[in-house]
Design an enzyme around this catalytic site. Structure first.
Site, PDB file in Angstrom:
ATOM      1  N   HIS A 166       0.864  -1.179   0.000  1.00  0.00           N
ATOM      2  CA  HIS A 166       0.000   0.000   0.000  1.00  0.00           C
ATOM      3  C   HIS A 166       0.902   1.231   0.000  1.00  0.00           C
ATOM      4  O   HIS A 166       1.592   1.502   0.986  1.00  0.00           O
ATOM      5  CB  HIS A 166      -0.917  -0.017   1.216  1.00  0.00           C
ATOM      6  CG  HIS A 166      -1.818  -1.220   1.249  1.00  0.00           C
ATOM      7  ND1 HIS A 166      -2.140  -1.887   2.414  1.00  0.00           N
ATOM      8  CD2 HIS A 166      -2.462  -1.871   0.242  1.00  0.00           C
ATOM      9  CE1 HIS A 166      -2.935  -2.901   2.129  1.00  0.00           C
ATOM     10  NE2 HIS A 166      -3.144  -2.907   0.817  1.00  0.00           N
ATOM     11  N   GLU A 169       1.606   3.840   2.807  1.00  0.00           N
ATOM     12  CA  GLU A 169       2.188   3.342   4.057  1.00  0.00           C
ATOM     13  C   GLU A 169       3.706   3.439   3.962  1.00  0.00           C
ATOM     14  O   GLU A 169       4.436   2.452   3.941  1.00  0.00           O
ATOM     15  CB  GLU A 169       1.697   1.920   4.316  1.00  0.00           C
ATOM     16  CG  GLU A 169       0.188   1.874   4.520  1.00  0.00           C
ATOM     17  CD  GLU A 169      -0.403   0.469   4.468  1.00  0.00           C
ATOM     18  OE1 GLU A 169       0.349  -0.517   4.511  1.00  0.00           O
ATOM     19  OE2 GLU A 169      -1.643   0.365   4.373  1.00  0.00           O
ATOM     20  N   HIS A 259       3.690  -3.141   6.731  1.00  0.00           N
ATOM     21  CA  HIS A 259       2.565  -2.244   6.453  1.00  0.00           C
ATOM     22  C   HIS A 259       2.472  -1.130   7.498  1.00  0.00           C
ATOM     23  O   HIS A 259       3.231  -1.086   8.456  1.00  0.00           O
ATOM     24  CB  HIS A 259       1.251  -3.028   6.474  1.00  0.00           C
ATOM     25  CG  HIS A 259       1.045  -3.920   5.304  1.00  0.00           C
ATOM     26  ND1 HIS A 259       0.252  -3.576   4.228  1.00  0.00           N
ATOM     27  CD2 HIS A 259       1.521  -5.155   5.023  1.00  0.00           C
ATOM     28  CE1 HIS A 259       0.245  -4.555   3.349  1.00  0.00           C
ATOM     29  NE2 HIS A 259       1.015  -5.534   3.807  1.00  0.00           N
ATOM     30  N   GLU A 335       2.475  -4.389  11.265  1.00  0.00           N
ATOM     31  CA  GLU A 335       1.791  -3.100  11.148  1.00  0.00           C
ATOM     32  C   GLU A 335       2.422  -2.055  12.059  1.00  0.00           C
ATOM     33  O   GLU A 335       2.769  -2.348  13.215  1.00  0.00           O
ATOM     34  CB  GLU A 335       0.312  -3.246  11.520  1.00  0.00           C
ATOM     35  CG  GLU A 335      -0.481  -4.188  10.620  1.00  0.00           C
ATOM     36  CD  GLU A 335      -0.887  -3.563   9.302  1.00  0.00           C
ATOM     37  OE1 GLU A 335      -0.587  -2.374   9.080  1.00  0.00           O
ATOM     38  OE2 GLU A 335      -1.524  -4.271   8.492  1.00  0.00           O
TER      39      GLU A 335
END
Length: 375
Positions: A166, A169, A259, A335
């Site tokens: 993504h 990010e 991410h 994350e």
């Protein structure tokens, strides 16, 4: 006041600059999709004057919860990024203001990671005697898909790292840079010892088109790459297609997909407990990985994160689930926050590129300690 976003990763639409205390803006949607949240623009005004900004369509962005307790990042030199006063208002607009110390400053959703920096990382890495740069295919826009092979491919363990599926990010590529540079440090005993037993395949940016275009989540064709892993195509998701083909040729003994999360103010991982082949062996590796990472980097925690998938209910279009099922290995999504790590807040910078970089370096600790147990 002049506002411009015609540069690498730029994204903003100007509604009005008539009122310096309330300049109104909108976030542009991703290329060929409806995702939107990333913004990055240059503002030119007068030193000493305070300007206010309002993003009118914040309520229509992809992750509205991401605006709660969020602070915009800003920079004068595009090197040091700091947080500015920001409010998500009752009418669901995002407002921020700052007194300019210089005539021009940049604002962004998170600290940017430019395509030029990406190219510099690749070119510098290939100068190492233990690294090889491979172009494994082209993106939708015709950019190279860059893979770094670090170590000797004759080693039994094959560890894969991907980042920034993504594009908004950006903390993911900061993290990958930290990991790569520690791996290449000839004076780092842990890195050298890890490379005695494993070779690492690193894709620092899975979505270079979306990154350059200023997208949040999509590639140039509008695909969410992290929902393409079960059946990627050369037309819609060549980035995933090429990486998957390489993985099949090398095998995978451990995988980390890096991410950022819009809403949760923590660093955490998501595992593969929902894939059909999930085993006690993989569960044990997951628990050890988390325990080791928490011991070496207190930015990481395991109390807050995503809900675990029920057995057999994992979404196999997602990278870590597909890899975990295909190769029956340790496979994690990592994350990081767009906001701040609530456990260790830094009011000036919030979660930052530097902290992401340092996290990337410490990711090698659990990989090193677990390498003999992989597969």
């Amino acid at each position: 006041m002049r506002i411009n976003s015609s540069f690498d990763s730029g994204n903003i639409e100007v509604v009005s600059t008539d009122n310096p205390s309330n300049i109104t803006l909108n976030v542009r949607t991703d290329s060929n999709s409806d995702f939107k949240q990333w913004f990055h623009f240059k503002a030119h005004g007068e030193a000493g004057k305070t300007y206010g900004y309002e993003i009118l369509n914040a309520k229509d962005c992809s992750y509205v919860d991401g605006w709660e307790n969020y602070q915009v990042v800003a920079s004068y030199d595009r090197q040091y990024w700091f947080r500015v006063d920001t409010e998500f208002t009752a009418d669901k607009t995002l407002k921020f203001k700052h007194q300019f110390e210089q005539a021009t400053m940049f604002f962004a959703y998170f600290e940017p990671y430019s395509y030029e920096r990406h190219l510099n990382l690749i070119q510098a890495a290939q100068l190492s005697d233990i690294a090889e740069h491979r172009v494994i295919g082209q993106t939708v826009d015709g950019r190279d898909m860059d893979l770094l092979v670090i170590g000797n491919e004759s080693k039994e363990r094959k560890i894969w790292i991907t980042a920034r599926q993504h594009p908004g990010e950006t903390m993911a590529e900061w993290c990958a840079e930290g990991l790569v540079e520690r791996l290449l440090d000839p004076n780092d005993a842990l890195s050298r010892s890890l490379l005695e037993k494993a070779v690492l395949y690193v894709v620092p940016n899975m979505n270079v088109d979306g990154s350059y275009r200023g997208n949040l989540r999509s590639n140039a064709a509008g695909a969410n790459l992290n929902r393409e892993w079960q059946n990627p195509s050369l037309e819609k998701s060549p980035e995933v297609y090429h990486v998957r083909e390489m993985m099949k040729s090398t095998g995978v003994d451990a995988y980390l997909d890096i991410h950022g999360d819009e809403a949760l103010p923590y660093v955490f991982v998501a595992g593969t407990e929902g894939v059909p082949s999930y085993s006690d062996e993989v569960k044990s590796l997951e628990e050890e990985f988390k325990s080791i990472l928490m011991a070496v980097n207190p930015d990481f925690q395991d109390e807050y994160g995503y809900d675990k998938d029920e057995p057999g209910k994992a979404n196999l279009t997602v990278a870590n689930s597909w890899v975990g099922e295909e190769f029956k290995c340790l496979s994690y999504t990592l994350e990081m926050p767009f906001k701040e790590n609530a456990n260790l807040p830094n009011a000036e910078t919030g979660w930052s590129g530097e902290r992401s970089y340092l996290l990337g370096q410490t990711l090698l600790n659990p990989l090193y300690q677990l390498v003999d147990k992989l597969r």
